[in-house]
Design a protein around this motif. Sequence first.
Motif, PDB file in Angstrom:
ATOM      1  N   VAL A   1      20.197  10.196   2.170  1.00 49.40           N
ATOM      2  CA  VAL A   1      18.864   9.692   1.643  1.00 49.40           C
ATOM      3  C   VAL A   1      17.834  10.503   1.793  1.00 49.40           C
ATOM      4  O   VAL A   1      17.474  10.964   3.089  1.00 49.40           O
ATOM      5  CB  VAL A   1      18.616   8.168   2.302  1.00 49.40           C
ATOM      6  CG1 VAL A   1      17.353   7.736   1.818  1.00 49.40           C
ATOM      7  CG2 VAL A   1      19.853   7.181   1.888  1.00 49.40           C
ATOM      8  N   GLU A   2      16.994  10.845   0.834  1.00 42.63           N
ATOM      9  CA  GLU A   2      15.785  11.492   1.202  1.00 42.63           C
ATOM     10  C   GLU A   2      14.484  10.713   0.584  1.00 42.63           C
ATOM     11  O   GLU A   2      14.882  10.234  -0.401  1.00 42.63           O
ATOM     12  CB  GLU A   2      15.974  12.804   0.333  1.00 42.63           C
ATOM     13  CG  GLU A   2      14.572  13.642   0.347  1.00 42.63           C
ATOM     14  CD  GLU A   2      14.604  14.735  -0.431  1.00 42.63           C
ATOM     15  OE1 GLU A   2      15.021  15.854  -0.130  1.00 42.63           O
ATOM     16  OE2 GLU A   2      14.007  14.682  -1.803  1.00 42.63           O
ATOM     17  N   SER A   3      13.573  10.630   1.512  1.00 43.14           N
ATOM     18  CA  SER A   3      12.586   9.748   1.180  1.00 43.14           C
ATOM     19  C   SER A   3      11.297  10.605   0.951  1.00 43.14           C
ATOM     20  O   SER A   3      10.912  11.740   1.484  1.00 43.14           O
ATOM     21  CB  SER A   3      12.018   8.940   2.311  1.00 43.14           C
ATOM     22  OG  SER A   3      13.010   8.192   2.694  1.00 43.14           O
TER      23      SER A   3
ATOM     24  N   ALA B   1      15.614   1.160  -9.839  1.00 46.90           N
ATOM     25  CA  ALA B   1      16.906   2.016  -9.315  1.00 46.90           C
ATOM     26  C   ALA B   1      17.387   2.682 -10.714  1.00 46.90           C
ATOM     27  O   ALA B   1      17.725   2.066 -11.562  1.00 46.90           O
ATOM     28  CB  ALA B   1      17.797   1.029  -9.104  1.00 46.90           C
ATOM     29  N   GLN B   2      17.458   4.178 -10.652  1.00 49.36           N
ATOM     30  CA  GLN B   2      17.988   4.933 -11.614  1.00 49.36           C
ATOM     31  C   GLN B   2      19.124   5.579 -11.315  1.00 49.36           C
ATOM     32  O   GLN B   2      19.154   6.310 -10.331  1.00 49.36           O
ATOM     33  CB  GLN B   2      16.948   5.673 -12.104  1.00 49.36           C
ATOM     34  CG  GLN B   2      15.626   5.120 -12.705  1.00 49.36           C
ATOM     35  CD  GLN B   2      14.391   6.237 -12.795  1.00 49.36           C
ATOM     36  OE1 GLN B   2      14.238   7.030 -11.997  1.00 49.36           O
ATOM     37  NE2 GLN B   2      13.830   5.920 -13.826  1.00 49.36           N
TER      38      GLN B   2
ATOM     39  N   ARG C   1      18.049   7.232  -7.930  1.00 48.60           N
ATOM     40  CA  ARG C   1      16.412   7.589  -7.563  1.00 48.60           C
ATOM     41  C   ARG C   1      16.138   6.062  -7.410  1.00 48.60           C
ATOM     42  O   ARG C   1      15.987   5.126  -8.426  1.00 48.60           O
ATOM     43  CB  ARG C   1      15.739   8.352  -8.662  1.00 48.60           C
ATOM     44  CG  ARG C   1      14.237   8.628  -8.479  1.00 48.60           C
ATOM     45  CD  ARG C   1      13.872   9.564  -9.382  1.00 48.60           C
ATOM     46  NE  ARG C   1      12.404   9.692  -9.424  1.00 48.60           N
ATOM     47  CZ  ARG C   1      11.722  10.246  -8.467  1.00 48.60           C
ATOM     48  NH1 ARG C   1      12.189  10.979  -7.591  1.00 48.60           N
ATOM     49  NH2 ARG C   1      10.207  10.215  -8.548  1.00 48.60           N
ATOM     50  N   LEU C   2      15.416   5.810  -6.514  1.00 46.09           N
ATOM     51  CA  LEU C   2      14.887   4.558  -6.152  1.00 46.09           C
ATOM     52  C   LEU C   2      13.269   4.623  -5.738  1.00 46.09           C
ATOM     53  O   LEU C   2      12.964   5.439  -5.139  1.00 46.09           O
ATOM     54  CB  LEU C   2      15.487   3.837  -4.999  1.00 46.09           C
ATOM     55  CG  LEU C   2      17.197   3.994  -4.792  1.00 46.09           C
ATOM     56  CD1 LEU C   2      17.504   3.159  -3.521  1.00 46.09           C
ATOM     57  CD2 LEU C   2      17.644   3.233  -6.115  1.00 46.09           C
ATOM     58  N   ARG C   3      12.952   3.466  -6.170  1.00 47.31           N
ATOM     59  CA  ARG C   3      11.218   3.467  -6.101  1.00 47.31           C
ATOM     60  C   ARG C   3      11.144   2.101  -5.212  1.00 47.31           C
ATOM     61  O   ARG C   3      11.566   1.135  -5.596  1.00 47.31           O
ATOM     62  CB  ARG C   3      10.372   3.317  -7.261  1.00 47.31           C
ATOM     63  CG  ARG C   3       8.906   3.036  -6.781  1.00 47.31           C
ATOM     64  CD  ARG C   3       8.316   3.305  -8.031  1.00 47.31           C
ATOM     65  NE  ARG C   3       8.125   2.009  -8.868  1.00 47.31           N
ATOM     66  CZ  ARG C   3       7.944   2.019 -10.201  1.00 47.31           C
ATOM     67  NH1 ARG C   3       7.550   3.015 -10.897  1.00 47.31           N
ATOM     68  NH2 ARG C   3       8.294   0.737 -10.860  1.00 47.31           N
ATOM     69  N   VAL C   4      10.534   2.345  -4.036  1.00 50.47           N
ATOM     70  CA  VAL C   4      10.442   1.160  -3.092  1.00 50.47           C
ATOM     71  C   VAL C   4       8.934   0.980  -2.717  1.00 50.47           C
ATOM     72  O   VAL C   4       8.294   1.728  -2.512  1.00 50.47           O
ATOM     73  CB  VAL C   4      11.178   1.499  -1.908  1.00 50.47           C
ATOM     74  CG1 VAL C   4      11.035   0.322  -0.998  1.00 50.47           C
ATOM     75  CG2 VAL C   4      12.972   1.478  -2.085  1.00 50.47           C
TER      76      VAL C   4
ATOM     77  N   GLY D   1       0.703  -1.205  -0.033  1.00 51.82           N
ATOM     78  CA  GLY D   1       0.146   0.202  -0.005  1.00 51.82           C
ATOM     79  C   GLY D   1       0.859   1.459  -0.023  1.00 51.82           C
ATOM     80  O   GLY D   1       0.261   2.471  -0.039  1.00 51.82           O
ATOM     81  N   VAL D   2       2.012   1.226   0.175  1.00 52.01           N
ATOM     82  CA  VAL D   2       3.050   2.284   0.207  1.00 52.01           C
ATOM     83  C   VAL D   2       4.031   2.279  -0.776  1.00 52.01           C
ATOM     84  O   VAL D   2       4.696   1.254  -0.978  1.00 52.01           O
ATOM     85  CB  VAL D   2       3.710   2.443   1.547  1.00 52.01           C
ATOM     86  CG1 VAL D   2       4.774   3.704   1.702  1.00 52.01           C
ATOM     87  CG2 VAL D   2       2.448   2.821   2.710  1.00 52.01           C
ATOM     88  N   THR D   3       4.193   3.390  -1.695  1.00 57.47           N
ATOM     89  CA  THR D   3       5.417   3.336  -2.433  1.00 57.47           C
ATOM     90  C   THR D   3       6.144   4.900  -2.095  1.00 57.47           C
ATOM     91  O   THR D   3       5.412   5.947  -1.957  1.00 57.47           O
ATOM     92  CB  THR D   3       4.870   3.613  -4.092  1.00 57.47           C
ATOM     93  OG1 THR D   3       4.131   2.809  -4.226  1.00 57.47           O
ATOM     94  CG2 THR D   3       5.778   3.788  -4.941  1.00 57.47           C
ATOM     95  N   VAL D   4       7.525   4.561  -1.885  1.00 59.70           N
ATOM     96  CA  VAL D   4       8.120   5.740  -1.586  1.00 59.70           C
ATOM     97  C   VAL D   4       9.340   5.682  -2.659  1.00 59.70           C
ATOM     98  O   VAL D   4       9.980   4.741  -3.073  1.00 59.70           O
ATOM     99  CB  VAL D   4       8.928   5.270  -0.261  1.00 59.70           C
ATOM    100  CG1 VAL D   4       9.784   6.610   0.194  1.00 59.70           C
ATOM    101  CG2 VAL D   4       7.661   5.133   0.901  1.00 59.70           C
ATOM    102  N   PHE D   5       9.695   7.112  -2.985  1.00 55.26           N
ATOM    103  CA  PHE D   5      10.969   7.455  -3.836  1.00 55.26           C
ATOM    104  C   PHE D   5      11.977   7.949  -3.004  1.00 55.26           C
ATOM    105  O   PHE D   5      11.645   8.680  -2.308  1.00 55.26           O
ATOM    106  CB  PHE D   5      10.218   8.230  -4.970  1.00 55.26           C
ATOM    107  CG  PHE D   5       9.073   8.149  -6.029  1.00 55.26           C
ATOM    108  CD1 PHE D   5       9.782   7.239  -7.034  1.00 55.26           C
ATOM    109  CD2 PHE D   5       7.787   8.292  -5.532  1.00 55.26           C
ATOM    110  CE1 PHE D   5       8.739   6.902  -7.867  1.00 55.26           C
ATOM    111  CE2 PHE D   5       7.144   7.755  -6.766  1.00 55.26           C
ATOM    112  CZ  PHE D   5       7.271   7.031  -7.622  1.00 55.26           C
ATOM    113  N   LEU D   6      13.249   7.431  -3.399  1.00 50.98           N
ATOM    114  CA  LEU D   6      14.268   7.627  -2.551  1.00 50.98           C
ATOM    115  C   LEU D   6      15.268   8.516  -3.448  1.00 50.98           C
ATOM    116  O   LEU D   6      15.651   7.931  -4.231  1.00 50.98           O
ATOM    117  CB  LEU D   6      14.966   6.685  -1.911  1.00 50.98           C
ATOM    118  CG  LEU D   6      14.107   5.727  -0.976  1.00 50.98           C
ATOM    119  CD1 LEU D   6      14.641   4.356  -0.561  1.00 50.98           C
ATOM    120  CD2 LEU D   6      13.583   6.463   0.336  1.00 50.98           C
ATOM    121  N   GLY D   7      15.846   9.526  -2.992  1.00 45.64           N
ATOM    122  CA  GLY D   7      16.864  10.265  -3.645  1.00 45.64           C
ATOM    123  C   GLY D   7      18.227   9.759  -2.878  1.00 45.64           C
ATOM    124  O   GLY D   7      18.175   9.954  -1.459  1.00 45.64           O
ATOM    125  N   VAL D   8      19.318   8.949  -3.429  1.00 43.90           N
ATOM    126  CA  VAL D   8      20.434   8.938  -2.686  1.00 43.90           C
ATOM    127  C   VAL D   8      21.552   9.188  -3.149  1.00 43.90           C
ATOM    128  O   VAL D   8      21.858   9.246  -4.370  1.00 43.90           O
ATOM    129  CB  VAL D   8      20.354   7.213  -2.988  1.00 43.90           C
ATOM    130  CG1 VAL D   8      21.644   6.487  -2.135  1.00 43.90           C
ATOM    131  CG2 VAL D   8      19.096   6.613  -2.218  1.00 43.90           C
TER     132      VAL D   8
END
Length: 160
Positions: A144-146, A106-107, A116-119, A73-80
Amino acid sequence: MAADLTAVPYGPPDAADLALLRALLADGSLSAKEAGERAGLSQPVAWRRIRRMEAAGVIRRRVALNREKLGYGVTVFLGVKLAAKGRSRVEEFERAATAIPELQLAQHVLGVYDYRLRVVARDLSDFERILRRRIMTLPGIGEVESNVLLSEEKSTPPPI
């Protein structure tokens, strides 16, 4: 003996290929016969064209799953940002990151962040567990930024 479709060079898609792609974008579960009917092609012609586009990498895969119905139910984009850069550190990070099952994308990007990650996670507490135990322990991880996805207003493939 089947023809080697990878030996046939593939150029830009023609009108028939585009019609097949539009049919498959509308419903990725279509058989070659059904996609061909929607595109105005016979089953054998549609099948050959689809296989040729798959061999050329135009069609990579046909998967359409509803994450929410599967319990995510949760999608999070991360800047790493990586703490240290260098070819071996980047490769080590990528190898470890892509082994995380909840990581969907993972981009490697240019800009403020290196990746940029999508988790996906079942809920926010599940995401916190993934962040603490998997993301933050990745080799070379720095900052890391979420960003939690609230809603998706548009999700479309490239225009064809």
